[in-house]
Every structure is written in structure tokens, then in C-alpha cells.
Design a protein around this motif. Structure first.
Motif: not given
Length: 887
Positions: A495-509
Motif C-alpha cells: 500500500v505504501g509503494v502504491l501511494i508513493f507512485f500515486s502521489v507522483l501521478g497526482i502532479f501530472r493531473l
């Protein structure tokens, strides 16, 4: 809650009759529902930009909303084609200039013709052949109302007469402000020290256009068109290879009224009836009509399919007729209540609201599954004791959980009412009301129905030993239990790894609010918009107001020179990123006057060097000023009455393969702002407004509204959970699965390039509102098991065994229900459905694996109901609402 359940079980027939009566009252309200996708449905009326744009429309007219047509034919320069085009324009002019005497005469003649009763369709139309516009009108309306018929009966004729009266009301409003076309346009000529406006096609004494008929007359008309450079890509378009004129442009501008949909539909029907011409039509009113049609189609397509999907889930869960009919009836009643209420309150359905009916079905199915699952779980106790007492024990326990879950969902949806966007605010309000309707109906209709029906359990749910048999779902729940208890560290690491990569994706929104981009790439509306953009420079305009800083300043050649430099910069090839296809301005008239006064030499199609020339031109010009505001009528879209401010209309291109969205629009506005800040003289100022600027402003409201509703949603739901469980630690724990699901959703959107728009901006609040149901169900059952003395591992195992199955099937109903959205006509609704399905999977995994893993890792203790913090000592939600729960 105990008292209410007791009331329902003692008076089930009365409860069912009450629900039926309320449904009978509210259901007719659905017929009053209307659709609206105009910018006014989204922009807050108090917004400064919106208020200013409304003032601009009062001064310069509504130049943002118009219907634009590219009219062509294989024999464009033939007499028959010109006759057809003239017929089209004549029909449009019927809605511009209302002639009461003529309309009354038509109605009287119509009444005289139909007085004998039924009449042949051809005979009726032929009777009015001396009045071609009315004959074409009768043909158009008859085909729309009755299809291909040979004879019209008395009933048909009465219906047709009613349509004529409605059309007269339309015409009386004179809602069309201008019809610009080669057939109606005027140009300027200069002779004998006078400047006069003349019609490109003259009219006879009866006001009938004298169309060219000979080769010489067509040549003269072509020369008139090509004489004025402003007409190219304005009134006609050329073939890029041959240079030949291939299309005429017809633009219909409306008066500044809020609801243009009725007249826009009338005009679109009129245009479509002229099948003898090749007509491509677009413009904001046309796009809005398409949106309305799609929304209507989606509403009546998606809802039945979602209902069917949910019914299938009910069957696979309960394997009985009552397990299908009772929850199906519950969902249907809840749907009729909320849609009927919306209709009675005059609410108009927007693209945002399209998600509401299917969402209410999905949410309502969750409550029904939980209640019926509790009934079958307690079936043995119910049958071995008094039926009413057994039902009371089962229903009061689960109904309280459903009420608490519904309450948190209600509050989560209500946080959207803080949005500045009107449509999202209304969605939040009605979805919250719909949730409470679903809770009330579920906690009323299901217990009442079970009280009336005989006790029965489906044989498909029983094994050979007459006990509930182990199913595939039970095995899945067992696996999640093992994962949460034994491998919780791995679960939390993943879950922690998924959150890390998801946060990176949020900056591309990115954020998107351009409604045309809501349609599929190959949709005819988008392809037509691309064609119009290619031929005539676009269909949606910026209004760029350049204020000279003084009265009569627009007559200054230096100021007009600045205007021309800016216009040339906008359409320059090196500035293709601006996507401006055409500009129109007051300076076009001055350049045309200067050319006319110099023997039509195109070398003089420029701004005069001396102010005195411009003043003289305006003094000797003989135009009309019907409203006596100090401006000639043709000047009104481009200059104010003091001649201090010039309005430049800059049309944006929509090119195939390069759709201009909100990000591009913001870039264009930014570059224009930078240019004007550098180039405008010191006393001058500027303001950029128009529909594109409203779309940019909506981005601000979407982003700020998303952040505000998300923050409020998390805080309020966290507080509610703390109050419900009387423990501070319950709040943060409850938010874990929902927060993870929201972060994953935005991360996926960012990585996949899915825009945040009006529809997808609802996902966060919905995720929290729905996801908290499973969380509360799990925590409430877990606390109950801990209070019975079970250890944490055993309590988790027992909780998942009891609550896990209901959570699984409710989530399955939600996921499949949201996947139905993928057949929508709107890209945002399709993506909304797919993302919500993904998010519901995430919240389910969160409730079945992540949440118990967090509890296992932190060894949090929820077994006590004593107050553990100052808030708990003073507040007890059960006592406040009289909902004491019996274990």
C-alpha cells in the motif's frame, strides 16, 4: 431506531401503503425534469467574471452564442442552389422580425382550410404555395409530428394548430438578433463624398431578394463578395488548392436570453429540414442541444441497465425471488422519490447530474444487501423464536448500522454544497437527500416486506446438512483474513509503494472544463466543429475589450493601429499556438470606408493616417441606428456608445487531432495578456472575457472546490466516526482505506492523462461517502466481537466472516453498476464509471485487507464503549438520536 423498527413490524401494511402513496405523489415530478448544459448552470452568479461578461453582452450583444453554418452544394453558383439558400434564410428570418398581421392571417387561413375536417397532407401544403416560408413550415412540422403520412385527421390538425400557436409565441419574442450571410449582408460604398451601406443582394418593393439568374449576374455577385477582404472566411470559404469559393457562411446570433434551448431546437429543426443543401452546423447552442439529447438518452439507458446489473447481483447473493424483488422495489421507490422531487423543485439536469440516478441505485443496493444479508444470517434465530421478535432483533441491529453509514454518506455528499460551481453544489444536495431517502426506504420497506412474507431461506444457500454452505465468496474472504492477520506487514508495504507512485501521478493531473471535449473524438458534433473551424476560423470567441482611456478614443488612428497590430499578431503563422482562426473588429469598418473612398483600391484597405479622415467617414456614413444609442446597428458588436472601447472578437480554432482544451485556452489568454501589457499605450487598458474565459474560471472552481470538499469530507467523516464509536482512535483508522482509494484514483488519472473535470471531480467525495459504509460496517462488527472478549486476530476473523460477505456483494453491485457508465455518450461519464469501479475495488480491498491489517499492526483496541476522550465524555450519538443499540 428500535422503536421505529418495532413500529414497522407491528404495522407493515400501513408502512407499505404510506410508501406507495408518497411514491404516487412524487413520481409524476419526473415528467417535469429538464436538461441544461449552458454555462449559467455551472458558473456562480456572484462571480465577478460572470457578472462582467453579462454586462459586456448587454453592451455589445451576445456574440459568444451563435449558430454557424457552412452551406455548400455541387452546383453552388447555380440559380437553383441560390433559391434553396434563399429559402433557408427566409425561414430563419421568420424568427427575427415578427409580423403580427401576417401571422394572424396565416392562422385564419389555416383554420379555414381545416374547417372541413381531415385533409390530405399534400393538399394542405399546396394550398399555401403562395406563401413559401409557411408552406415549408407546415411540411416541416407535419413530418416532425406525424412522420410520412398522406392524410391528416382532425386530431392531427388540432395538434398542428397548437404547434403553430407555440411557434407564434417564439416568433413574437424576436429572439434572433442577426442573420449574417452573403444574402443578407451589407457592404459600404463611397460615391460623391458619401458613404452608404448597400445590400449585396437587393430586394424588390415587396422585400423579396432579387437573386442572380444569369452568368453575368453571378459574376457581379462574386465580385461584390471578393471586393471586401473582411468577407473572406467570414461570409465565404475557398478551396485551399484551387482558390474557388466552395461554401457560404450563415451565422445566426440570438438575443441575450438565459434559456436559448427552445429557440435553438426550433432553428436546428428548421436547418435540418433543408435537405437539398449540404449544411454543416455548429455553435454553442447546437452543442448544447446535442448534450441535452445525449443526457436524455443516457438517463433512460443507463438507469435500466444499472438496475438489471444490480438485480443480477441480488440473485447471485440471495438466490431467491424475495431476495430480488424486495431490494429491487426499494431501489425503484428511492429513484422515483429523488427524481420526482428534483422535477417538482424545477431542477435542470446537467452533465454532472447524469451520474446521480445510477449512483443512487448503487448506493441503495448496498443498504438492501446489508439488511437482507443480516436477515439470512439470523434466519435460524428468527425461525426458532417468535417471528416478529426475531425480525426485531435482526433488523434493529443492522438498521442502526445502515442509518449510521447513511448519515456519514449524507454528510460526505453535503460537503459538495460548499462548491462554487452551481451544478456540483446542486448535485451534492440532491445526492445527500437521495441517500437519506434510500436509507429510510430500505429500513422501512424491507422489514415491512419480510414481516408480511412467510419466513423462507433459499435452498441454494444451504448445504446437504441444511446449514449455510461455503461459497466461493467465503473462500475469498478467508484468503483476505489470512492476509490481514499473517501478512499484514506485506500488505501495508505494498500500500505504501502504491501511494508513493500515486502521489507522483497526482502532479501530472490536468483540469478540463471545455464541454466540446466531453464528446468522443469521432462524434459528428466534434467533426463538424473541426470543419467549421477550418473553413471559417472557429465558432467560439474571446471578447477582447481594448479601452482607449477617453471618449471618442476609438476614432484615433494610432489606437486603431494598435488594434490592428494585435489582430495581426493573433493570427500570425508564428503564433499558431494561439489557435485563433479569425478576428473581427470595428477597425474593419474603418478600413472598408477608407477603401471605398479611394475607388475600391485594396491598397487602401487600411487605417487612415489622420483622425480627421475617420471622423469624416463616420459623419458621412448613412447607416441605421434603430435603438438610438449613438452607434450604427452594424457597429454595436464592436464599439461602445462613447466610442471609447473597442471589442475584438477572436474565434478559436478546433482542429482535428489537436483539441483546444482548458489548458490551451489558459495558455492563449496568458499570451494575449502578456502582449497587451507590453504593447498597449499608457492610458489604455484591456479586459479579456467571453466563453473561453468562463471555462478557465471554472477550472479554478473545480480545483478549489475539489480541495475544499475533500478536506471537509475527511474531517467531517472522521469526526462522525469518532462520535459514533465514542473513541478518538476510530476516526483516523476509518479514514485509511478511503484516503488510500482517493490517492490511488488521482494517481491513476495523472499517469493515464485523464483530466479532472466536472464529473470526475465528484469521485473523491463519492469514494469517501460510499467507502465509509463498509468501514463502519466492519468497525461496528469488530467492536462488537472485541466486546464479547475475542482477541484481535479472532475478532478480525469473525468480523470478516460475518461482515465480509455483505461488503463483497455490495461492492460487486457498486463496481458493476459503475461499469455500466462506460456505454455513455460522454467521455467524462465513461471515465467516471471506470474510475469509480476501480475506486470501489480499492475501497473493498481497503475494508477487507488494509483496514484489518492496520488494526493488526497497531493492535488498536475498540472493544470498550467507554468514553476515552473529552469529546466522548460529552457526546454520545446513540443517546442524542435515541438509537441505543442492543447487542
Amino acid at each position: 431506531m428500535n422503536r421505529y423498527i418495532d413500529f414497522v413490524l407491528h404495522r407493515p401494511i400501513a408502512v407499505l401503503i404510506f410508501l406507495f402513496l408518497v411514491t404516487a405523489i412524487l413520481a409524476p415530478g419526473m415528467a417535469l425534469l429538464k436538461f441544461d448544459n449552458a454555462i449559467e448552470a455551472f458558473m456562480p452568479k456572484s462571480d465577478y467574471e460572470y457578472i462582467f461578461y453579462e454586462k459586456v453582452k448587454d453592451i455589445y450583444g451576445d456574440n459568444g452564442r451563435f449558430v454557424i453554418m457552412a452551406v455548400s452544394d455541387d452546383d453552388l453558383w447555380g440559380a437553383e442552389t441560390f433559391r434553396k439558400i434563399d429559402g433557408l434564410i427566409a425561414d430563419l428570418e421568420e424568427y427575427k422580425d415578427f409580423d403580427k398581421e401576417r401571422e394572424n392571417a396565416r392562422l385564419s387561413e389555416f383554420d379555414s382550410v381545416i374547417s372541413q375536417g381531415k385533409i390530405g397532407y399534400g393538399k394542405l401544403v399546396a394550398h399555401f404555395e403562395s406563401d413559401p416560408p409557411f408552406a415549408r413550415y407546415l411540411k416541416r412540422k407535419s413530418e416532425a409530428l406525424f412522420g410520412d403520412v398522406e392524410e391528416l385527421g382532425s386530431r392531427d390538425l388540432r395538434k398542428l394548430r397548437k404547434e403553430i400557436l407555440q411557434t407564434m409565441d417564439f416568433k413574437q419574442n424576436e429572439i434572433i438578433d442577426e442573420i449574417a450571410s452573403p444574402f443578407t449582408m451589407q457592404d459600404i460604398t463611397g460615391e460623391n463624398d458619401t458613404l452608404e451601406a448597400y445590400d449585396l443582394i437587393e430586394k424588390d418593393d415587396a422585400g423579396i431578394r432579387i437573386l442572380p439568374s444569369s452568368a453575368h449576374e453571378f459574376k457581379e455577385f462574386r465580385m461584390k463578395l471578393e471586393r471586401n477582404p473582411a468577407f473572406e472566411r467570414g461570409l465565404y470559404a475557398r478551396d485551399a488548392d484551387t482558390g474557388e469559393i466552395t461554401d457560404f457562411c450563415i451565422i445566426v446570433r440570438f438575443m441575450n436570453v438565459t434559456d436559448q434551448d427552445p429557440i435553438a431546437r426550433e432553428i436546428k429543426e428548421l436547418i435540418d429540414s433543408h435537405k437539398g443543401l449540404d449544411i454543416i452546423t455548429t455553435g454553442i447552442p447546437v452543442i448544447n442541444i446535442t448534450f441535452h439529447n445525449y443526457m436524455h438518452s443516457d438517463l433512460f439507458t443507463l438507469v435500466p441497465i444499472v438496475m438489471l446489473v444490480v438485480v443480477i447481483v441480488f440473485y447471485f447473493n440471495f438466490r431467491s425471488l424475495r431476495g430480488v424483488l424486495l431490494p429491487f422495489t426499494t431501489l425503484s421507490v428511492a429513484q422515483l422519490w429523488i427524481l420526482g422531487l428534483m422535477g417538482y423543485l424545477g431542477h435542470k439536469i446537467t452533465s454532472v447530474d447524469m451520474s446521480l440516478p445510477p449512483l443512487m441505485i448503487a448506493v441503495g443496493s448496498s443498504y438492501s444487501i446489508h439488511i437482507l444479508n443480516q436477515y439470512y444470517s439470523d434466519f435460524k434465530a428468527i425461525t426458532e423464536s417468535d417471528k416478529r421478535a426475531g425480525l426485531h432483533l435482526a433488523m434493529s441491529h443492522i438498521s442502526l448500522t445502515v442509518l449510521l453509514a447513511g448519515l456519514t454518506t449524507f454528510i460526505a455528499f453535503m460537503t459538495l454544497t460548499t462548491s462554487e460551481i452551481t451544478a456540483i453544489r446542486d448535485w451534492g444536495l440532491y445526492s445527500a437527500i437521495g441517500v437519506m431517502f434510500a436509507v429510510f426506504i430500505s429500513c422501512s420497506l424491507l422489514p415491512a416486506g419480510l414481516a408480511v412474507l412467510p419466513n423462507a431461506i433459499p435452498f441454494a444457500l444451504l448445504g446437504k446438512d441444511k446449514k449455510m454452505k461455503t461459497t466461493l465468496v467465503d473462500r475469498i474472504i478467508a484468503l483476505t483474513t489470512r492476509g490481514a492477520i499473517v501478512h499484514y506487514k506485506w500488505v501495508l508495504t505494498i500500500v505504501g509503494v502504491l501511494i508513493f507512485f500515486s502521489v507522483l501521478g497526482i502532479f501530472r493531473l490536468k483540469v478540463e472544463t471545455v464541454f466540446l471535449n466531453y464528446l468522443k473524438e469521432d462524434d459528428s458534433v466534434r467533426t463538424d466543429a473541426n470543419i467549421i473551424s477550418d473553413k471559417f476560423g472557429g465558432f467560439e470567441s474571446f471578447s477582447i475589450l481594448l479601452d482607449s482611456g477617453r471618449d471618442e478614443g476609438v476614432k484615433d488612428p494610432q489606437f486603431l493601429g494598435v488594434v490592428e497590430d494585435f489582430r495581426n499578431w493573433l493570427v500570425a503563422e508564428q503564433n499558431s499556438d494561439l489557435c485563433i482562426g479569425r478576428t473581427d473588429s470595428f477597425s474593419d469598418f474603418i478600413k472598408t470606408m477608407h477603401m471605398a473612398m479611394n475607388n475600391d483600391d485594396k491598397g487602401f484597405y487600411a487605417i487612415p493616417q489622420h483622425r480627421s479622415d475617420i471622423v469624416d467617414y463616420l459623419e458621412i456614413y448613412s447607416g441605421d441606428d434603430d435603438d438610438s444609442d449613438g452607434r450604427f446597428d452594424e457597429f454595436e458588436p464592436f464599439v461602445d456608445s462613447n466610442f471609447s472601447t473597442c471589442n475584438i472578437l477572436a474565434r478559436m480554432l478546433q482542429v482535428k487531432g489537436h483539441s483546444v482544451g482548458t489548458t490551451e485556452t489558459k495558455h492563449i489568454a496568458g499570451r494575449m495578456t502578456d502582449y497587451l501589457n507590453k504593447k498597449l499605450p499608457g492610458a489604455s487598458s484591456f479586459t479579456i472575457t467571453g466563453f473561453p474565459m468562463m471555462e478557465i474560471k471554472l477550472v479554478h472552481y473545480v480545483v478549489t472546490g475539489q480541495l475544499m470538499s475533500l478536506f471537509l469530507c475527511l474531517v467531517v467523516v472522521g469526526i462522525i466516526v469518532i462520535l459514533l464509536f465514542n473513541q478518538l482512535k476510530a476516526g483516523p483508522i476509518a479514514l485509511v482505506p478511503m484516503t488510500v482509494a482517493v490517492i490511488l484514483n488521482f494517481g491513476v488519472m495523472g499517469w493515464l492523462g485523464i483530466n479532472l473535470d466536472m464529473v470526475t471531480s465528484l469521485i473523491a467525495a463519492i469514494t469517501i461517502g460510499i467507502g465509509v459504509d463498509d468501514t463502519i460496517h466492519f468497525l461496528n462488527t469488530f467492536r462488537h466481537n472485541r466486546a464479547r472478549g475475542l482477541g484481535i486476530d479472532e475478532a478480525i476473523e469473525r468480523t470478516l466472516a460475518v461482515a465480509g460477505k455483505a461488503i463483497f456483494f455490495t461492492s460487486l453491485a457498486l463496481v458493476l453498476g459503475f461499469l455500466v457508465f462506460s456505454i455513455s455518450s460522454f467521455i467524462p461519464v465513461i471515465l467516471f464509471g471506470l474510475l469509480m469501479a476501480m475506486t470501489m475495488v480499492a475501497t473493498t480491498i481497503g475494508a477487507l485487507i488494509v483496514l484489518p491489517s492496520v488494526i493488526r499492526a497497531t493492535a488498536v483496541d475498540l472493544k470498550t464503549v467507554e468514553a476515552e476522550n473529552w469529546l466522548g465524555r460529552y457526546l454520545n450519538i446513540g443517546r442524542i438520536f435515541g438509537l441505543e443499540q442492543e447487542d
